[in-house]
Design a protein around this motif. Structure first.
Motif, PDB file in Angstrom:
ATOM      1  N   HIS A 199       0.584  -1.264   0.262  1.00  0.00           N
ATOM      2  CA  HIS A 199      -0.211  -0.141  -0.537  1.00  0.00           C
ATOM      3  C   HIS A 199       0.792   0.909   0.013  1.00  0.00           C
ATOM      4  O   HIS A 199       0.612   1.978  -1.392  1.00  0.00           O
ATOM      5  N   ILE A 200       2.198   0.880   1.005  1.00  0.00           N
ATOM      6  CA  ILE A 200       2.726   2.336   0.757  1.00  0.00           C
ATOM      7  C   ILE A 200       3.351   2.927  -0.271  1.00  0.00           C
ATOM      8  O   ILE A 200       3.684   3.584  -1.314  1.00  0.00           O
ATOM      9  N   PHE A 201       4.090   1.196  -0.650  1.00  0.00           N
ATOM     10  CA  PHE A 201       5.125   1.544  -2.048  1.00  0.00           C
ATOM     11  C   PHE A 201       3.827   1.963  -3.531  1.00  0.00           C
ATOM     12  O   PHE A 201       4.099   3.034  -3.381  1.00  0.00           O
ATOM     13  N   ASP A 202       3.191   1.337  -3.555  1.00  0.00           N
ATOM     14  CA  ASP A 202       1.937   2.044  -4.719  1.00  0.00           C
ATOM     15  C   ASP A 202       1.703   3.477  -3.740  1.00  0.00           C
ATOM     16  O   ASP A 202       1.918   4.262  -5.623  1.00  0.00           O
ATOM     17  N   GLN A 203       1.588   3.906  -3.538  1.00  0.00           N
ATOM     18  CA  GLN A 203       0.852   5.003  -2.574  1.00  0.00           C
ATOM     19  C   GLN A 203       2.261   6.039  -3.090  1.00  0.00           C
ATOM     20  O   GLN A 203       2.036   7.038  -4.155  1.00  0.00           O
ATOM     21  N   LEU A 204       3.560   5.765  -2.921  1.00  0.00           N
ATOM     22  CA  LEU A 204       4.300   6.789  -2.870  1.00  0.00           C
ATOM     23  C   LEU A 204       4.917   6.751  -4.593  1.00  0.00           C
ATOM     24  O   LEU A 204       5.479   7.854  -4.772  1.00  0.00           O
ATOM     25  N   GLU A 205       4.806   6.246  -5.536  1.00  0.00           N
ATOM     26  CA  GLU A 205       4.533   6.174  -6.644  1.00  0.00           C
ATOM     27  C   GLU A 205       3.586   7.026  -7.624  1.00  0.00           C
ATOM     28  O   GLU A 205       4.470   7.229  -8.339  1.00  0.00           O
ATOM     29  N   THR A 206       2.455   6.626  -6.660  1.00  0.00           N
ATOM     30  CA  THR A 206       1.722   7.639  -7.385  1.00  0.00           C
ATOM     31  C   THR A 206       1.527   9.224  -6.912  1.00  0.00           C
ATOM     32  O   THR A 206       1.545   9.687  -7.945  1.00  0.00           O
ATOM     33  N   HIS A 207       2.232   9.777  -6.179  1.00  0.00           N
ATOM     34  CA  HIS A 207       3.435  10.715  -5.941  1.00  0.00           C
ATOM     35  C   HIS A 207       4.299  11.168  -5.956  1.00  0.00           C
ATOM     36  O   HIS A 207       4.942  11.703  -5.000  1.00  0.00           O
ATOM     37  N   LYS A 208       5.029  10.434  -6.533  1.00  0.00           N
ATOM     38  CA  LYS A 208       6.057  10.619  -7.049  1.00  0.00           C
ATOM     39  C   LYS A 208       6.581  12.558  -7.284  1.00  0.00           C
ATOM     40  O   LYS A 208       5.377  13.046  -7.592  1.00  0.00           O
ATOM     41  N   THR A 209       7.629  12.824  -6.662  1.00  0.00           N
ATOM     42  CA  THR A 209       8.200  14.363  -7.228  1.00  0.00           C
ATOM     43  C   THR A 209       9.510  14.680  -7.121  1.00  0.00           C
ATOM     44  O   THR A 209       9.885  13.634  -7.009  1.00  0.00           O
ATOM     45  N   ASP A 210       9.799  16.051  -7.929  1.00  0.00           N
ATOM     46  CA  ASP A 210      11.439  15.412  -8.020  1.00  0.00           C
ATOM     47  C   ASP A 210      12.227  16.194  -6.312  1.00  0.00           C
ATOM     48  O   ASP A 210      12.912  16.300  -6.620  1.00  0.00           O
ATOM     49  N   GLU A 211      11.456  16.599  -5.734  1.00  0.00           N
ATOM     50  CA  GLU A 211      12.061  17.347  -4.725  1.00  0.00           C
ATOM     51  C   GLU A 211      12.103  15.864  -3.425  1.00  0.00           C
ATOM     52  O   GLU A 211      12.824  16.149  -2.277  1.00  0.00           O
ATOM     53  N   LEU A 212      11.428  14.899  -3.627  1.00  0.00           N
ATOM     54  CA  LEU A 212      11.403  14.056  -2.342  1.00  0.00           C
ATOM     55  C   LEU A 212      12.015  12.296  -3.177  1.00  0.00           C
ATOM     56  O   LEU A 212      10.866  12.600  -4.325  1.00  0.00           O
ATOM     57  N   ARG A 213      12.299  12.082  -2.764  1.00  0.00           N
ATOM     58  CA  ARG A 213      13.029  10.502  -3.368  1.00  0.00           C
ATOM     59  C   ARG A 213      11.231   9.738  -3.411  1.00  0.00           C
ATOM     60  O   ARG A 213      11.099   9.577  -1.971  1.00  0.00           O
ATOM     61  N   THR A 214      11.379   8.930  -4.018  1.00  0.00           N
ATOM     62  CA  THR A 214      10.329   8.253  -4.296  1.00  0.00           C
ATOM     63  C   THR A 214      10.071   7.660  -3.175  1.00  0.00           C
ATOM     64  O   THR A 214       9.086   6.867  -2.291  1.00  0.00           O
ATOM     65  N   HIS A 215      10.626   6.270  -2.895  1.00  0.00           N
ATOM     66  CA  HIS A 215      11.334   5.382  -1.811  1.00  0.00           C
ATOM     67  C   HIS A 215      11.998   5.857  -0.473  1.00  0.00           C
ATOM     68  O   HIS A 215      13.080   6.316  -0.908  1.00  0.00           O
ATOM     69  N   PRO A 216      11.484   6.051   1.003  1.00  0.00           N
ATOM     70  CA  PRO A 216      11.847   5.753   1.786  1.00  0.00           C
ATOM     71  C   PRO A 216      13.268   4.628   1.970  1.00  0.00           C
ATOM     72  O   PRO A 216      13.181   3.875   1.266  1.00  0.00           O
TER      73      PRO A 216
END
Length: 488
Positions: free
Chosen positions: A124-141
């Motif tokens: 769930h977290i992986f997919d949500q972060l994939e959906t909300h990619k931004t340049d200023e924050l690394r996609t995955h912690p």
């Protein structure tokens, strides 16, 4: 139809491991932005719609946050037992490290979360972060940040069989506190600082005062904090952290004003009294208890049931007794050796074995000298690798470097350069302690087979790191929930 791919059961564990920085460059890059951790974590929480703000205090779980060098995991465990068994609260506990599976780090009512729930939370977290990619924050912690997010997601969404949600969340700091991912929550009902010692000095600082500043960073505005008695220097720093946040800081100088010396604590070792006293005060602070009252037998009953594997733990494997403690600092090794010598003293005549491994990032010599000068003269000493280890950007030192030898022959230098870490430990032990039955093994399976064959009725002290302890527990078939064997 959903565009989310199907993942096989258990796939989240290997996926999670892919977040571990293993190269020297990756490790250094991760360390370089440590001070950005809390702010980045808050961005992740916002993208995941995980909200722990206390707008509605009655619907939000109470938060306990625990840091320290020695005993923070034990204190968290005992506080969980008190909340659940004495007060009937539904608990969520986040601790580190794990012994066998990362699922152990996230517990609900005293049990690791299921594979199914861990899988669901990770993806769930992986997919949500994939959906909300931004340049200023690394996609995955990174690894520990991701685990923290999983815990906070599960604690917010889990529904117990009785239809209720969590009453209390207990968060153990991973490292330090001020810049730790668990410090992402802006408020907490109470926090604690257990005994401080020199550890992780490359990151946290090389004095107790610097370490106290890092640990004191978890104090929240107008909250309450309990601390073990500390040396004057770190005491002053913690007081300054308290003043800066308007936190009510209480030092527990006399644990026996809170607990009874006759209580049979589930976590063994007399040093656990200090941790138990902190756990009691933490729990009283969120349940309306009297912070000035003396020992309560109901609290003693709950503390008796606390279990914290890998710390002063005894497991019987056939006729062989494995006594396991993840001690890796001088203070914790002192406690470990006192416990082992007490256990061995009750069973005089049984052969004793030391099974040891430690991180190469700290000098092993102080720990090895403590062991050699203890009351136990080990019949056999085995140095073995664990099945896993924390990635490191630090090169492994040679025996000569550890021993401070300024000259060695070209032949010796070549041999030392080829030696693995266990061979280096064996060489250091032999030179400093005059030999004896000392061996290094290529893997843990060979070490355990040797113990069973040669010292099958012996008492084995496994120590030096929680990694070797977890590997031994896994190798002998131990499973979570199996109770320690206490012959005392």
């Amino acid at each position: 139809m959903s565009n989310i791919p199907l993942r096989p059961p258990g796939s989240s564990i290997n996926a999670l491991y892919s977040h571990i920085a293993t190269s020297k460059e990756g490790i250094n890059a991760s360390a370089s932005h440590r001070k950005d951790t809390v702010e980045e974590m808050r961005c992740y929480l916002e993208k995941l719609s995980i909200d722990y703000k206390r707008a509605d205090h009655h619907r939000s779980p109470r938060i306990l946050h625990i840091t320290g060098t020695k005993g923070k995991g034990s204190t968290t465990c005992m506080a969980e037992s008190l909340c659940r068994l004495k007060h009937g609260l539904h608990t969520g506990m986040f601790t580190s490290p794990h012994l066998i599976s990362p699922r152990e780090r996230i517990q609900l009512d005293g049990h690791p979360i299921s594979e199914e729930e861990f899988d669901a939370a990770y993806w769930h977290i992986f997919d949500q972060l994939e959906t909300h990619k931004t340049d200023e924050l690394r996609t995955h912690p990174g690894y520990f940040r991701f685990l923290t997010l999983i815990a906070l997601h599960v604690f917010k969404t889990h529904l117990f069989p009785d239809g209720k949600r969590l009453d209390v969340v207990l968060l153990e700091v991973g490292m330090g506190g001020r810049y730790d991912p668990t410090n992402v929550l802006e408020s907490a009902d109470a926090c604690a600082v257990t005994k401080l010692d020199l550890d992780h000095t490359r990151i946290l600082g090389d004095t107790l005062e610097k370490i106290a500043w890092e640990k004191g960073g978890i104090m929240k505005t107008q909250s309450i904090c309990f601390s073990a008695a500390q040396l004057p220097g770190p005491t002053k720093i913690l007081q300054e952290c308290s003043s800066a946040t308007n936190t009510n800081l209480t030092f527990i100088d006399d644990p026996l004003s809170v607990i009874d010396s006759s209580w049979n604590l589930g976590l063994k070792g007399s040093f656990q009294r200090e941790n138990a006293a902190i756990a009691v005060m933490l729990t009283r602070s969120i349940t309306g208890g009297d912070l000035t009252s003396g020992p309560d037998p109901a609290e003693g009953a709950a503390l008796k049931e606390a279990r914290w594997p890998g710390r002063c733990q005894r497991v019987e494997v056939g006729a062989c007794s494995f006594l396991l403690d993840g001690a890796h600092t001088e203070k914790s090794m002192e406690v470990c050796l006192d416990w082992f010598c007490e256990e061995a003293g009750r069973e005089v005549g049984r052969p004793t074995v030391l099974l040891f491994n430690c991180s190469h990032e700290r000098s092993p010599i102080p720990l090895l000298e403590q062991i050699k000068s203890s009351r136990t003269n080990f019949d056999k000493v085995i140095f073995s690798p664990s099945d896993t280890e924390r990635p490191s950007a630090i090169a492994k030192p040679t025996a000569s470097e550890l021993l401070g030898r300024s000259f060695q022959s070209e032949e010796t230098a070549a041999q030392e350069a080829k030696a693995n870490w266990q061979e280096t430990l064996a060489a250091v032990w032999t030179e400093r302690n005059g030999g004896g039955d000392v061996v290094s093994c290529a893997n843990l399976q060979d070490a355990i087979a040797m113990i069973k064959e040669e010292k099958g009725e012996g008492m084995v002290l496994c120590t030096g790191s929680l990694y070797i302890v977890g590997s031994v527990l896994n190798s002998v078939g131990w499973s979570w929930g199996q109770r320690q064997i206490d012959k005392g």
